[in-house]
Design an enzyme around this catalytic site. Structure first.
Site, PDB file in Angstrom:
ATOM      1  N   GLU A  79       0.866  -1.182   0.000  1.00  0.00           N
ATOM      2  CA  GLU A  79       0.000   0.000   0.000  1.00  0.00           C
ATOM      3  C   GLU A  79       0.899   1.227   0.000  1.00  0.00           C
ATOM      4  O   GLU A  79       1.810   1.319   0.810  1.00  0.00           O
ATOM      5  CB  GLU A  79      -0.890  -0.026   1.265  1.00  0.00           C
ATOM      6  CG  GLU A  79      -1.690   1.220   1.508  1.00  0.00           C
ATOM      7  CD  GLU A  79      -2.563   1.657   0.334  1.00  0.00           C
ATOM      8  OE1 GLU A  79      -3.412   0.864  -0.106  1.00  0.00           O
ATOM      9  OE2 GLU A  79      -2.380   2.793  -0.139  1.00  0.00           O
ATOM     10  N   ASP A 129      -7.665   1.742  -7.908  1.00  0.00           N
ATOM     11  CA  ASP A 129      -8.056   3.081  -8.358  1.00  0.00           C
ATOM     12  C   ASP A 129      -8.378   3.045  -9.851  1.00  0.00           C
ATOM     13  O   ASP A 129      -7.536   2.621 -10.652  1.00  0.00           O
ATOM     14  CB  ASP A 129      -6.921   4.079  -8.092  1.00  0.00           C
ATOM     15  CG  ASP A 129      -6.673   4.271  -6.602  1.00  0.00           C
ATOM     16  OD1 ASP A 129      -7.641   4.196  -5.825  1.00  0.00           O
ATOM     17  OD2 ASP A 129      -5.513   4.474  -6.216  1.00  0.00           O
ATOM     18  N   GLU A 206     -15.634  -2.120  -1.007  1.00  0.00           N
ATOM     19  CA  GLU A 206     -16.810  -2.903  -1.393  1.00  0.00           C
ATOM     20  C   GLU A 206     -17.997  -2.534  -0.514  1.00  0.00           C
ATOM     21  O   GLU A 206     -19.108  -2.333  -1.007  1.00  0.00           O
ATOM     22  CB  GLU A 206     -16.534  -4.417  -1.264  1.00  0.00           C
ATOM     23  CG  GLU A 206     -17.786  -5.222  -1.578  1.00  0.00           C
ATOM     24  CD  GLU A 206     -17.640  -6.725  -1.415  1.00  0.00           C
ATOM     25  OE1 GLU A 206     -16.509  -7.230  -1.434  1.00  0.00           O
ATOM     26  OE2 GLU A 206     -18.686  -7.388  -1.267  1.00  0.00           O
TER      27      GLU A 206
HETATM   28  C1  LIG Z   1      -9.725   2.367  -4.073  1.00  0.00           C
HETATM   29  S1  LIG Z   1      -8.575   1.902  -2.841  1.00  0.00           S
HETATM   30  C2  LIG Z   1      -9.092   0.232  -2.429  1.00  0.00           C
HETATM   31  C3  LIG Z   1      -8.543  -0.226  -1.098  1.00  0.00           C
HETATM   32  C4  LIG Z   1      -8.967  -1.640  -0.679  1.00  0.00           C
HETATM   33  N1  LIG Z   1      -8.437  -2.641  -1.579  1.00  0.00           N
HETATM   34  C5  LIG Z   1     -10.452  -1.745  -0.595  1.00  0.00           C
HETATM   35  O1  LIG Z   1     -11.066  -2.381  -1.480  1.00  0.00           O
HETATM   36  O2  LIG Z   1     -11.037  -1.196   0.357  1.00  0.00           O
HETATM   37  C6  LIG Z   1      -7.098   1.599  -3.765  1.00  0.00           C
HETATM   38  C7  LIG Z   1      -5.865   1.542  -2.899  1.00  0.00           C
HETATM   39  O3  LIG Z   1      -4.753   1.163  -3.686  1.00  0.00           O
HETATM   40  C8  LIG Z   1      -3.630   1.960  -3.306  1.00  0.00           C
HETATM   41  N2  LIG Z   1      -2.735   1.979  -4.464  1.00  0.00           N
HETATM   42  C9  LIG Z   1      -3.005   2.476  -5.685  1.00  0.00           C
HETATM   43  N3  LIG Z   1      -1.975   2.279  -6.514  1.00  0.00           N
HETATM   44  C10 LIG Z   1      -1.014   1.635  -5.805  1.00  0.00           C
HETATM   45  C11 LIG Z   1       0.298   1.173  -6.112  1.00  0.00           C
HETATM   46  N4  LIG Z   1       0.822   1.338  -7.338  1.00  0.00           N
HETATM   47  N5  LIG Z   1       0.999   0.560  -5.157  1.00  0.00           N
HETATM   48  C12 LIG Z   1       0.466   0.389  -3.915  1.00  0.00           C
HETATM   49  N6  LIG Z   1      -0.763   0.820  -3.564  1.00  0.00           N
HETATM   50  C13 LIG Z   1      -1.499   1.428  -4.485  1.00  0.00           C
HETATM   51  C14 LIG Z   1      -4.229   3.298  -2.962  1.00  0.00           C
HETATM   52  O4  LIG Z   1      -3.372   4.057  -2.111  1.00  0.00           O
HETATM   53  C15 LIG Z   1      -5.522   2.886  -2.258  1.00  0.00           C
HETATM   54  O5  LIG Z   1      -5.360   2.697  -0.872  1.00  0.00           O
END
Ligand SMILES: C[S@@+](CC[C@H](N)C(=O)[O-])C[C@H]1O[C@@H](n2cnc3c(N)ncnc32)[C@H](O)[C@@H]1O
Length: 224
Positions: A79, A129, A206
């Site tokens: 993360e 994302d 979710e």
């Molecule tokens: C929309 S959130 C979803 C979080 C979790 N998986 C959930 O479903 O509740 C996307 C997460 O991915 C992390 N993230 C996005 N791109 C990333 C990367 N390249 N490496 C690590 N984390 C990443 C963001 O910081 C964010 O916390």
């Protein structure tokens, strides 16, 4: 220690939280990748258990629930948002989940440079994302090249498990998976042990999107 996201309670990542800055840097062109012995991140008695990776762990709800439900499996969550990383690592510490480690890093860098071949049993990518604007789509984590890298790191028969609420991003995932055809087969999604009644996975996003009534899309890509 920090207090963000924890409503004033101190956050302590202990030995559950690791930082990209502590890993070897990506090598100069032409030099071999500094791949790591990721099993060594876990206590000796847990080494050799199957290892799974979660990309974008957010607050760590899936990781903490799934690691508690399956103590015979080790989990690495990646993360890059510091507040989420520290919150999730603190949760793992409070639950004494020695089979969990949280790395603060860009997952694309970590997978490409640090993850060895044929290691992970599963890679979990839940609600990544979506970067909906056309000029931002190159930032999407799922790209054909990244799928090739993940394929390299999966054990034989290993799986990438993906869920999203974003129809356009799901189609993008299918298109990019088609670009690497022949190395994965697509299977229907199966919920993990930690999912609650009626849940696909049971992550924070979710639950939030379910309250908003959004439809979900999910699949498994199995390494051939
Ligand atoms: C929309 S959130 C979803 C979080 C979790 N998986 C959930 O479903 O509740 C996307 C997460 O991915 C992390 N993230 C996005 N791109 C990333 C990367 N390249 N490496 C690590 N984390 C990443 C963001 O910081 C964010 O916390």
């Amino acid at each position: 220690m920090s207090h963000s996201l924890s409503h004033g309670k101190p956050i302590d990542v202990g030995h559950f939280g690791l930082l990209q800055e502590d890993l070897p840097p990506p090598p100069p062109p032409g030099m071999p990748a500094p791949r790591l012995d990721l099993n060594a991140w876990f206590p000796a008695e847990l080494r050799g258990h199957p290892l799974e990776l979660e990309i974008g762990s957010g607050k760590g709800t899936f990781l903490v629930g799934q690691a508690a439900a399956t103590p015979g499996v080790n989990y690495i969550g990646v993360e890059w948002a510091r507040a989420f990383w520290s919150y999730a690592a603190d949760r793992a510490r409070r639950h004494a989940l020695e089979n969990v480690r949280l790395l603060r890093a860009d997952a694309a860098v970590f997978v490409r440079w640090h993850c060895p071949d044929a290691l992970f049993r599963q890679v979990h990518i839940y609600f990544p994302d979506p970067w909906p604007k056309a000029r931002q789509q190159k930032r999407r984590i799922i790209q054909a090249e990244f799928l090739r890298e993940l394929h390299r790191t999966l054990a034989p028969g290993g799986q990438i498990r993906i869920a999203t609420d974003h129809a356009d991003y799901f189609q993008w995932m299918l298109d990019h998976a088609a670009q690497v055809s022949g190395i994965f087969e697509r299977l229907p999604f199966e919920s993990p042990d930690s999912a609650g009644e009626g849940e696909l996975v049971g992550t924070n996003f979710e639950r939030k999107y379910r309250r908003e009534g959004r439809p979900f899309h999910a699949m498994i890509l199995r390494r051939l």
